[in-house]
Scaffold this motif. Structure first.
Motif, PDB file in Angstrom:
ATOM      1  N   PHE A   1      41.947  49.031  82.113  1.00 18.27           N
ATOM      2  CA  PHE A   1      41.530  49.319  80.745  1.00 18.27           C
ATOM      3  C   PHE A   1      40.136  49.925  80.631  1.00 18.27           C
ATOM      4  CE2 PHE A   1      44.733  45.971  80.316  1.00 18.27           C
ATOM      5  CZ  PHE A   1      45.628  46.648  79.506  1.00 18.27           C
ATOM      6  N   HIS A   2      39.666  50.492  81.664  1.00 17.32           N
ATOM      7  CA  HIS A   2      38.343  51.087  81.595  1.00 17.32           C
ATOM      8  C   HIS A   2      38.367  52.205  80.556  1.00 17.32           C
ATOM      9  CE1 HIS A   2      34.558  52.885  82.710  1.00 17.32           C
ATOM     10  NE2 HIS A   2      34.286  51.749  83.298  1.00 17.32           N
TER      11      HIS A   2
ATOM     12  N   ILE B   1      40.134  39.556  86.077  1.00 18.88           N
ATOM     13  CA  ILE B   1      38.990  40.369  85.654  1.00 18.88           C
ATOM     14  C   ILE B   1      39.019  41.722  86.344  1.00 18.88           C
ATOM     15  CG2 ILE B   1      36.469  40.507  85.661  1.00 18.88           C
ATOM     16  CD1 ILE B   1      36.550  37.389  85.609  1.00 18.88           C
ATOM     17  N   MET B   2      39.311  41.714  87.628  1.00 17.11           N
ATOM     18  CA  MET B   2      39.353  42.953  88.389  1.00 17.11           C
ATOM     19  C   MET B   2      40.472  43.868  87.880  1.00 17.11           C
ATOM     20  SD  MET B   2      39.242  43.249  92.516  1.00 17.11           S
ATOM     21  CE  MET B   2      40.962  42.961  92.830  1.00 17.11           C
ATOM     22  N   VAL B   3      41.634  43.319  87.613  1.00 16.68           N
ATOM     23  CA  VAL B   3      42.762  44.110  87.115  1.00 16.68           C
ATOM     24  C   VAL B   3      42.451  44.664  85.725  1.00 16.68           C
ATOM     25  CG1 VAL B   3      45.164  43.969  86.356  1.00 16.68           C
ATOM     26  CG2 VAL B   3      44.483  42.931  88.524  1.00 16.68           C
ATOM     27  N   TYR B   4      41.896  43.841  84.857  1.00 15.11           N
ATOM     28  CA  TYR B   4      41.550  44.298  83.507  1.00 15.11           C
ATOM     29  C   TYR B   4      40.552  45.448  83.567  1.00 15.11           C
ATOM     30  CZ  TYR B   4      39.915  44.301  78.710  1.00 15.11           C
ATOM     31  OH  TYR B   4      39.575  44.677  77.447  1.00 15.11           O
TER      32      TYR B   4
ATOM     33  N   PHE C   1      39.549  33.411  94.703  1.00 14.55           N
ATOM     34  CA  PHE C   1      40.084  34.753  94.504  1.00 14.55           C
ATOM     35  C   PHE C   1      40.959  34.841  93.263  1.00 14.55           C
ATOM     36  CE2 PHE C   1      43.081  38.229  95.321  1.00 14.55           C
ATOM     37  CZ  PHE C   1      42.176  39.254  95.555  1.00 14.55           C
ATOM     38  N   HIS C   2      41.738  33.807  92.989  1.00 13.28           N
ATOM     39  CA  HIS C   2      42.631  33.804  91.829  1.00 13.28           C
ATOM     40  C   HIS C   2      41.851  33.857  90.510  1.00 13.28           C
ATOM     41  CE1 HIS C   2      41.548  29.592  92.360  1.00 13.28           C
ATOM     42  NE2 HIS C   2      41.867  29.408  91.094  1.00 13.28           N
TER      43      HIS C   2
ATOM     44  N   THR D   1      36.411  56.906  93.842  1.00  6.38           N
ATOM     45  CA  THR D   1      35.451  56.227  92.973  1.00  6.38           C
ATOM     46  C   THR D   1      35.597  54.718  93.079  1.00  6.38           C
ATOM     47  OG1 THR D   1      35.506  58.091  91.444  1.00  6.38           O
ATOM     48  CG2 THR D   1      34.654  56.020  90.591  1.00  6.38           C
ATOM     49  N   PHE D   2      36.833  54.223  93.038  1.00  2.08           N
ATOM     50  CA  PHE D   2      37.058  52.781  93.160  1.00  2.08           C
ATOM     51  C   PHE D   2      36.639  52.264  94.536  1.00  2.08           C
ATOM     52  CE2 PHE D   2      40.084  53.324  89.563  1.00  2.08           C
ATOM     53  CZ  PHE D   2      39.500  52.392  88.715  1.00  2.08           C
TER      54      PHE D   2
END
Length: 91
Positions: A39-40, A32-35, A26-27, A63-64
């Motif tokens: 920043f989408h 990647i998930m936060v970025y 998970f770490h 949406t998420f």
């Protein structure tokens, strides 16, 4: 002659199975998930098009949630079908 991509499917008659969840990596996924979430690139242009700005939070939250559910379903089906045959890293 069959290609190497399809030869696996011709030999497999049942899904291999996989554990329901494995949080040991998970770490590695979290940055990647936060970025991707923060920043989408299209969020500002999408927000401009909404006439009722007070609904933006609900729209993006749903949406998420929807995207998360779809990716979870795709991942679960892939894990169920391929099981332990999935490589840890393919890059």
């Amino acid at each position: 002659a069959q290609s190497s991509c399809t030869s696996h499917f011709s030999q497999q008659t049942m899904p291999n199975g996989a554990p329901l969840a494995n949080f040991s990596g998970f770490h590695k996924m979290m940055p990647i998930m936060v970025y991707a979430a923060i920043f989408h690139f299209s969020i500002p242009s999408l927000a401009k098009e909404v006439s009722r700005k007070s609904q933006l939070g609900n729209i993006f939250a749903m949406t998420f949630v929807l995207c998360g559910l779809l990716y979870t379903c795709i991942g679960a089906i892939g894990a169920w079908y391929f099981g332990g045959d999935v490589q840890q890293s393919v890059n």
